[in-house]
Design a protein around this motif. Structure first.
Motif, PDB file in Angstrom:
ATOM      1  N   GLY A 176       0.815  -1.210   0.000  1.00  0.00           N
ATOM      2  CA  GLY A 176       0.000   0.000   0.000  1.00  0.00           C
ATOM      3  C   GLY A 176       0.848   1.258   0.000  1.00  0.00           C
ATOM      4  O   GLY A 176       0.525   2.246  -0.690  1.00  0.00           O
ATOM      5  N   LEU A 177       1.947   1.246   0.766  1.00  0.00           N
ATOM      6  CA  LEU A 177       2.853   2.390   0.769  1.00  0.00           C
ATOM      7  C   LEU A 177       3.465   2.604  -0.608  1.00  0.00           C
ATOM      8  O   LEU A 177       3.553   3.746  -1.090  1.00  0.00           O
ATOM      9  N   ALA A 178       3.898   1.535  -1.256  1.00  0.00           N
ATOM     10  CA  ALA A 178       4.504   1.649  -2.584  1.00  0.00           C
ATOM     11  C   ALA A 178       3.509   2.213  -3.594  1.00  0.00           C
ATOM     12  O   ALA A 178       3.875   3.034  -4.447  1.00  0.00           O
ATOM     13  N   ARG A 179       2.268   1.816  -3.496  1.00  0.00           N
ATOM     14  CA  ARG A 179       1.263   2.310  -4.453  1.00  0.00           C
ATOM     15  C   ARG A 179       0.919   3.775  -4.193  1.00  0.00           C
ATOM     16  O   ARG A 179       0.636   4.527  -5.138  1.00  0.00           O
ATOM     17  N   ARG A 180       0.963   4.196  -2.933  1.00  0.00           N
ATOM     18  CA  ARG A 180       0.769   5.625  -2.661  1.00  0.00           C
ATOM     19  C   ARG A 180       1.942   6.438  -3.192  1.00  0.00           C
ATOM     20  O   ARG A 180       1.759   7.557  -3.698  1.00  0.00           O
ATOM     21  N   MET A 181       3.150   5.888  -3.092  1.00  0.00           N
ATOM     22  CA  MET A 181       4.306   6.560  -3.669  1.00  0.00           C
ATOM     23  C   MET A 181       4.186   6.636  -5.183  1.00  0.00           C
ATOM     24  O   MET A 181       4.551   7.658  -5.799  1.00  0.00           O
ATOM     25  N   ARG A 182       3.664   5.576  -5.788  1.00  0.00           N
ATOM     26  CA  ARG A 182       3.476   5.575  -7.242  1.00  0.00           C
ATOM     27  C   ARG A 182       2.507   6.670  -7.667  1.00  0.00           C
ATOM     28  O   ARG A 182       2.769   7.419  -8.623  1.00  0.00           O
ATOM     29  N   GLN A 183       1.394   6.791  -6.959  1.00  0.00           N
ATOM     30  CA  GLN A 183       0.414   7.824  -7.306  1.00  0.00           C
ATOM     31  C   GLN A 183       1.015   9.219  -7.170  1.00  0.00           C
ATOM     32  O   GLN A 183       0.762  10.098  -8.002  1.00  0.00           O
ATOM     33  N   LEU A 184       1.818   9.415  -6.141  1.00  0.00           N
ATOM     34  CA  LEU A 184       2.441  10.728  -5.962  1.00  0.00           C
ATOM     35  C   LEU A 184       3.452  11.015  -7.064  1.00  0.00           C
ATOM     36  O   LEU A 184       3.523  12.143  -7.578  1.00  0.00           O
ATOM     37  N   LEU A 185       4.242  10.012  -7.451  1.00  0.00           N
ATOM     38  CA  LEU A 185       5.194  10.209  -8.550  1.00  0.00           C
ATOM     39  C   LEU A 185       4.479  10.566  -9.844  1.00  0.00           C
ATOM     40  O   LEU A 185       4.950  11.424 -10.609  1.00  0.00           O
ATOM     41  N   LEU A 186       3.351   9.928 -10.100  1.00  0.00           N
ATOM     42  CA  LEU A 186       2.590  10.251 -11.309  1.00  0.00           C
ATOM     43  C   LEU A 186       2.028  11.661 -11.244  1.00  0.00           C
ATOM     44  O   LEU A 186       2.017  12.385 -12.259  1.00  0.00           O
ATOM     45  N   ARG A 187       1.561  12.074 -10.054  1.00  0.00           N
ATOM     46  CA  ARG A 187       1.028  13.430  -9.935  1.00  0.00           C
ATOM     47  C   ARG A 187       2.140  14.471 -10.048  1.00  0.00           C
ATOM     48  O   ARG A 187       1.915  15.562 -10.588  1.00  0.00           O
ATOM     49  N   VAL A 188       3.327  14.130  -9.542  1.00  0.00           N
ATOM     50  CA  VAL A 188       4.455  15.053  -9.679  1.00  0.00           C
ATOM     51  C   VAL A 188       4.812  15.260 -11.141  1.00  0.00           C
ATOM     52  O   VAL A 188       5.181  16.370 -11.571  1.00  0.00           O
ATOM     53  N   GLY A 189       4.665  14.211 -11.956  1.00  0.00           N
ATOM     54  CA  GLY A 189       4.995  14.310 -13.370  1.00  0.00           C
ATOM     55  C   GLY A 189       3.949  15.010 -14.219  1.00  0.00           C
ATOM     56  O   GLY A 189       4.217  15.344 -15.387  1.00  0.00           O
ATOM     57  N   GLU A 190       2.762  15.245 -13.652  1.00  0.00           N
ATOM     58  CA  GLU A 190       1.693  15.886 -14.423  1.00  0.00           C
ATOM     59  C   GLU A 190       1.929  17.401 -14.537  1.00  0.00           C
ATOM     60  O   GLU A 190       2.308  18.050 -13.561  1.00  0.00           O
ATOM     61  N   GLY A 191       1.689  17.927 -15.712  1.00  0.00           N
ATOM     62  CA  GLY A 191       1.720  19.375 -15.903  1.00  0.00           C
ATOM     63  C   GLY A 191       3.093  20.003 -15.850  1.00  0.00           C
ATOM     64  O   GLY A 191       3.199  21.197 -15.547  1.00  0.00           O
ATOM     65  N   LEU A 192       4.149  19.242 -16.142  1.00  0.00           N
ATOM     66  CA  LEU A 192       5.488  19.831 -16.110  1.00  0.00           C
ATOM     67  C   LEU A 192       5.700  20.829 -17.238  1.00  0.00           C
ATOM     68  O   LEU A 192       6.541  21.729 -17.123  1.00  0.00           O
TER      69      LEU A 192
END
Length: 411
Positions: A176-192
């Motif tokens: 669950g922690l890894a998947r929350r990190m994945r979602q955050l990494l994807l959101r960080v990459g949005e709108g660059l």
């Protein structure tokens, strides 16, 4: 009447659905052990209501066998120490306000000396309860007897009905922690490549900081899993499981720190750009692609860490190696694009270079070779500490290993 049935059935249905959760298992096991301890104490103790026995069983029966054993020993030590203090004071002084203060002080000091941990107040409680009655010796013996009954029942209950191994629960927490990190990494990459307000970049930074709380929860679940592996007869490779999960969580914790630094770098870059796009279109698109690969690598790493079956572990390892190879290719492409951009506009070269450095650190932590080296180091360290802590047991195991091959085959 139908409404009452529905009111009763709903909690029961929820309890059945959650029957494998630690809290539910602990509730049912504690109730059964305390009831059995009370029934046994009624037959062996002279007290009309020997509630110390079920109270002790309630405290002794823990979620894991290891914690049950440790708690049982500490509980018995605390009660015996308190009873001895009460007997000593009953011989020397009576019960008054100043003697009560001395008893409490002496009991708390003795509790620290005998190292009963969280049961230090139990030493003083036992001393006061025993000293507060007229027949000190009889009451003291009954209290010790009831405590022993509760502790023995609690220990036997967990030995006969071995608690579950909570490795899967800890694995779910890590996943669950890894998947929350994945979602955050994807959101960080949005709108660059879009105009990025500082507020939106700061929001990602706050999300990354909140991962520290998730780390604490996963660490608690992992500690419970580690305790469930100790002294458990159903587990043959407890040390290996503990080290694999612990080193896996350590790696993810390091990655969360790097992810927080990455989010801070993007926030600083948003401040410098003043509402303009953070990166040029091609550079931003490549960084977004790279962050997506890193996100997949984090999840693949958690799957590898939490997989116990060898065939599934090989599949997870192959998947992680494939994702890391793809991320490495994307990283090289981003490095060349960033170098060209810095040559064209060197105003923000520190922050742009920091982005690449932070991603390199995450990929290095997830690297298979780095993972294998760290795992072997931790296994060697844990084995060495175990040998130093129990030298006789280690010598006996070594003797058995050396003696077994020498046995001649029977005809």
């Amino acid at each position: 009447m139908r409404g009452v049935r529905n009111t009763v059935s709903v909690p029961l249905v929820e309890l059945v659905k959650r029957r494998r959760e630690p809290d539910v298992v602990q509730t049912l096991r504690s109730t059964a052990a305390a009831t059995i301890a009370y029934v046994v104490a009624l037959r062996l103790s002279s007290e009309p209501a020997p509630l110390t026995a079920p109270l002790t069983a309630l405290l002794v029966v823990q979620v894991t066998l290891y914690s049950t054993f440790v708690t049982g020993v500490r509980r018995v030590n605390s009660v015996v120490a308190g009873v001895l203090v009460a007997i000593a004071f009953s011989v020397l002084v009576g019960l008054s306000w100043w003697s009560l203060g001395l008893i409490i002080l002496a009991s708390l000091v003795v509790g620290r000396l005998v190292r009963v941990s969280e049961f230090v107040p139990e030493v003083a409680i036992s001393a006061m309860l025993v000293l507060g009655v007229t027949q000190v010796a009889s009451t003291a013996w009954d209290r010790v007897l009831e405590t022993l009954i509760g502790a023995v029942v609690g220990l036997l209950f967990n030995f006969l009905f071995v608690p579950p191994v909570w490795v899967s629960t800890a694995g779910q927490s890590i996943d669950g922690l890894a998947r929350r990190m994945r979602q955050l990494l994807l959101r960080v990459g949005e709108g660059l490549t879009d105009p990025t307000p500082v507020e939106r970049a700061a929001e990602r930074l706050h999300e990354a900081r909140r991962l520290d709380h998730d780390i604490s929860e996963v660490d608690a679940a992992l500690r419970q899993a580690e305790d469930s592996l100790r002294f458990n007869p159903r587990v043959k490779e407890g040390l290996l499981y503990r080290v694999v999960l612990r080193t896996g969580l350590d790696t993810l914790e390091i990655c969360t720190v790097i992810l927080r630094v990455l989010a801070r770098t993007l926030t600083d870059l948003a401040k410098r750009r003043g509402g303009e796009p953070l990166l040029p279109p091609e550079v931003g698109a490549t960084l977004q692609e790279l962050l997506a690969h890193v996100a997949d690598a984090v999840v693949s790493f958690s799957v590898l860490v939490t997989t116990q079956v060898s065939e599934s572990a090989e599949t997870a390892e192959a998947r992680l190696a494939e994702v890391l190879a793809t991320a490495s290719t994307s990283r090289e492409r981003l490095a060349h694009l960033l170098l060209d951009e810095i040559r064209r506009d060197p105003r923000h070269w520190q922050l742009q270079g920091a982005l690449l450095t932070e991603i390199d650190r995450i990929l290095d932590e997830l690297d298979m070779e780095h993972r294998s080296k760290r795992l072997m180091e931790e296994l060697d360290r844990a084995s060495r500490e175990q040998r130093e802590r129990h030298p006789r047991l280690a010598a006996a195991r070594q003797w058995v290993r050396e003696a077994l091959p020498r046995r001649a085959p029977t005809s």
